[in-house]
Structure formats: structure tokens, C-alpha cells
Write a protein that holds these residues in place. Structure first.
Motif, PDB file in Angstrom:
ATOM      1  N   ASP A   1      29.103  28.216 107.083  1.00  0.00           N
ATOM      2  CA  ASP A   1      30.438  27.807 107.517  1.00  0.00           C
ATOM      3  C   ASP A   1      30.843  26.555 106.740  1.00  0.00           C
ATOM      4  O   ASP A   1      30.058  26.018 105.952  1.00  0.00           O
ATOM      5  N   ALA A   2      32.055  26.087 106.970  1.00  0.00           N
ATOM      6  CA  ALA A   2      32.588  24.943 106.223  1.00  0.00           C
ATOM      7  C   ALA A   2      31.728  23.692 106.392  1.00  0.00           C
ATOM      8  O   ALA A   2      31.511  22.947 105.430  1.00  0.00           O
ATOM      9  N   GLY A   3      31.222  23.467 107.578  1.00  0.00           N
ATOM     10  CA  GLY A   3      30.375  22.300 107.818  1.00  0.00           C
ATOM     11  C   GLY A   3      29.084  22.356 107.018  1.00  0.00           C
ATOM     12  O   GLY A   3      28.634  21.344 106.470  1.00  0.00           O
ATOM     13  N   HIS A   4      28.487  23.525 106.949  1.00  0.00           N
ATOM     14  CA  HIS A   4      27.257  23.671 106.187  1.00  0.00           C
ATOM     15  C   HIS A   4      27.522  23.452 104.693  1.00  0.00           C
ATOM     16  O   HIS A   4      26.739  22.787 104.005  1.00  0.00           O
ATOM     17  N   TYR A   5      28.626  24.016 104.207  1.00  0.00           N
ATOM     18  CA  TYR A   5      28.995  23.790 102.803  1.00  0.00           C
ATOM     19  C   TYR A   5      29.170  22.296 102.524  1.00  0.00           C
ATOM     20  O   TYR A   5      28.722  21.787 101.492  1.00  0.00           O
ATOM     21  N   ALA A   6      29.827  21.597 103.431  1.00  0.00           N
ATOM     22  CA  ALA A   6      30.060  20.162 103.236  1.00  0.00           C
ATOM     23  C   ALA A   6      28.738  19.407 103.168  1.00  0.00           C
ATOM     24  O   ALA A   6      28.561  18.508 102.328  1.00  0.00           O
ATOM     25  N   ARG A   7      27.799  19.778 104.028  1.00  0.00           N
ATOM     26  CA  ARG A   7      26.486  19.102 104.012  1.00  0.00           C
ATOM     27  C   ARG A   7      25.727  19.396 102.719  1.00  0.00           C
ATOM     28  O   ARG A   7      25.115  18.510 102.125  1.00  0.00           O
ATOM     29  N   LEU A   8      25.774  20.638 102.279  1.00  0.00           N
ATOM     30  CA  LEU A   8      25.112  20.996 101.023  1.00  0.00           C
ATOM     31  C   LEU A   8      25.721  20.243  99.838  1.00  0.00           C
ATOM     32  O   LEU A   8      24.999  19.731  98.974  1.00  0.00           O
ATOM     33  N   GLU A   9      27.042  20.174  99.819  1.00  0.00           N
ATOM     34  CA  GLU A   9      27.710  19.477  98.719  1.00  0.00           C
ATOM     35  C   GLU A   9      27.344  17.987  98.713  1.00  0.00           C
ATOM     36  O   GLU A   9      27.056  17.415  97.655  1.00  0.00           O
ATOM     37  N   ARG A  10      27.332  17.358  99.888  1.00  0.00           N
ATOM     38  CA  ARG A  10      26.950  15.937  99.970  1.00  0.00           C
ATOM     39  C   ARG A  10      25.521  15.728  99.482  1.00  0.00           C
ATOM     40  O   ARG A  10      25.219  14.774  98.770  1.00  0.00           O
ATOM     41  N   ARG A  11      24.631  16.628  99.852  1.00  0.00           N
ATOM     42  CA  ARG A  11      23.224  16.498  99.449  1.00  0.00           C
ATOM     43  C   ARG A  11      23.083  16.640  97.933  1.00  0.00           C
ATOM     44  O   ARG A  11      22.326  15.896  97.303  1.00  0.00           O
ATOM     45  N   LEU A  12      23.810  17.575  97.361  1.00  0.00           N
ATOM     46  CA  LEU A  12      23.754  17.747  95.899  1.00  0.00           C
ATOM     47  C   LEU A  12      24.379  16.544  95.193  1.00  0.00           C
ATOM     48  O   LEU A  12      23.863  16.094  94.161  1.00  0.00           O
ATOM     49  N   LEU A  13      25.458  16.011  95.741  1.00  0.00           N
ATOM     50  CA  LEU A  13      26.050  14.789  95.154  1.00  0.00           C
ATOM     51  C   LEU A  13      25.054  13.629  95.202  1.00  0.00           C
ATOM     52  O   LEU A  13      24.985  12.823  94.274  1.00  0.00           O
ATOM     53  N   ALA A  14      24.273  13.552  96.275  1.00  0.00           N
ATOM     54  CA  ALA A  14      23.293  12.476  96.404  1.00  0.00           C
ATOM     55  C   ALA A  14      22.228  12.551  95.300  1.00  0.00           C
ATOM     56  O   ALA A  14      21.725  11.523  94.848  1.00  0.00           O
TER      57      ALA A  14
END
Length: 162
Positions: A145-158
Motif C-alpha cells: 500500500d502507499a504507506g509501505h511504499y513510502a517506508r521503502l522509499e525512505r529506507r532506500l534514500l537513507a
């Protein structure tokens, strides 16, 4: 090309004929043949259009590195429904000649700007993760879902933080 993509998505590659595409597009077969002399030329044109659209999406991002732009563009594309278009077009392109533009673009996407990245290896890992996301989400578009995508994107940005 829109009609051909819709036809592929609805009925699969066996239904893709120039006559059927022309009918769905509301034009004559001769009109379609003027732009695309063969079914292969139509598929190659669709592949090239998808690449161009993704390049434009990457360029439209406002980050300070190519990898961050590539990451943002990937998540935008996956969440916008563009993934279905990629899956149906590349699925119809079983001929290596038709996928040559995609191979060229993929090589460019994975080499672009690596020397300018603070950590080139982390940038490669993030780009490879983006490819994995495309692949997994194309097989199961409702997996995240959108929340999971947001968490994955933040982790990859980190991973890209200097």
C-alpha cells in the motif's frame, strides 16, 4: 500506441494484430501502416515511448543526484499504474531486437552519474532495488500500500545519505 497497449492489457499478445489495433484506435489499417509498417515496429515504438516517458519522469524530479531522481521516478511510476503498461508491452516484446532499446536504456540508467554519487556502491544497490521493485510489483501490483511504499522509499534514500 495507446490502443495497442490497451489491447495487450485486455487480451494479451496473441490478439495484437495491426487490423485489431487499427479498429480499436478508430483508424484505418492503412493509416496505422503509414506510421508502423509492421507489428514489430509498433511494439518497438511502444517500448521506445515507455523509455522516453520514464526518462522524462526522472528528469522532472528535483533531487541533487541522479540516483535520488531515479528512485523517486521509480516509486512514482510504480504507484501511478504505469507498471501495467510496462508489463504488457515488454511481455509482447519477446524478440530480442524489439527489446534492444530497453537494454540500452537499462545500461544507461545504471551507469548515469555514478561518478558524481557520494557513495557509488550504495547508488548501485538502490538502483538495483528499484529494478526489483518494478519486477515484484508487476507480478503483484497490490502487494504494497502507499504507506509501505513510502517506508521503502525512505529506507532506500537513507542508504544514499553521505
Amino acid at each position: 500506441m495507446d490502443a495497442a497497449e490497451d489491447l495487450l492489457g485486455d487480451q494479451g499478445s496473441q490478439a495484437l494484430t495491426l487490423a485489431t489495433v487499427a479498429e480499436r484506435a478508430g483508424c484505418s489499417k492503412g493509416g496505422l501502416l503509414y506510421h508502423f509498417g509492421t507489428k514489430e515496429a509498433l511494439i518497438k515504438g511502444m517500448v521506445e515511448r515507455l523509455i522516453e516517458e520514464f526518462d522524462e519522469l526522472v528528469a522532472a524530479q528535483g533531487h541533487d543526484t541522479y540516483t535520488k531522481n531515479y528512485l523517486a521516478a521509480t516509486f512514482a511510476a510504480v504507484q501511478s499504474g504505469r507498471l501495467r503498461r510496462w508489463a504488457v508491452v515488454t511481455g509482447a516484446s519477446g524478440n530480442p531486437y524489439l527489446l534492444a532499446p530497453l537494454r540500452t536504456a537499462m545500461a544507461r540508467w545504471h551507469r548515469e552519474g555514478l561518478g558524481d554519487e557520494p557513495d557509488p556502491e550504495a547508488a548501485q544497490i538502490v538502483r538495483l532495488a528499484c529494478e526489483g521493485l518494478w519486477d515484484v510489483a508487476s507480478h503483484d501490483p497490490d502487494l504494497y500500500d502507499a504507506g509501505h511504499y513510502a517506508r521503502l522509499e525512505r529506507r532506500l534514500l537513507a542508504l544514499l545519505a553521505p
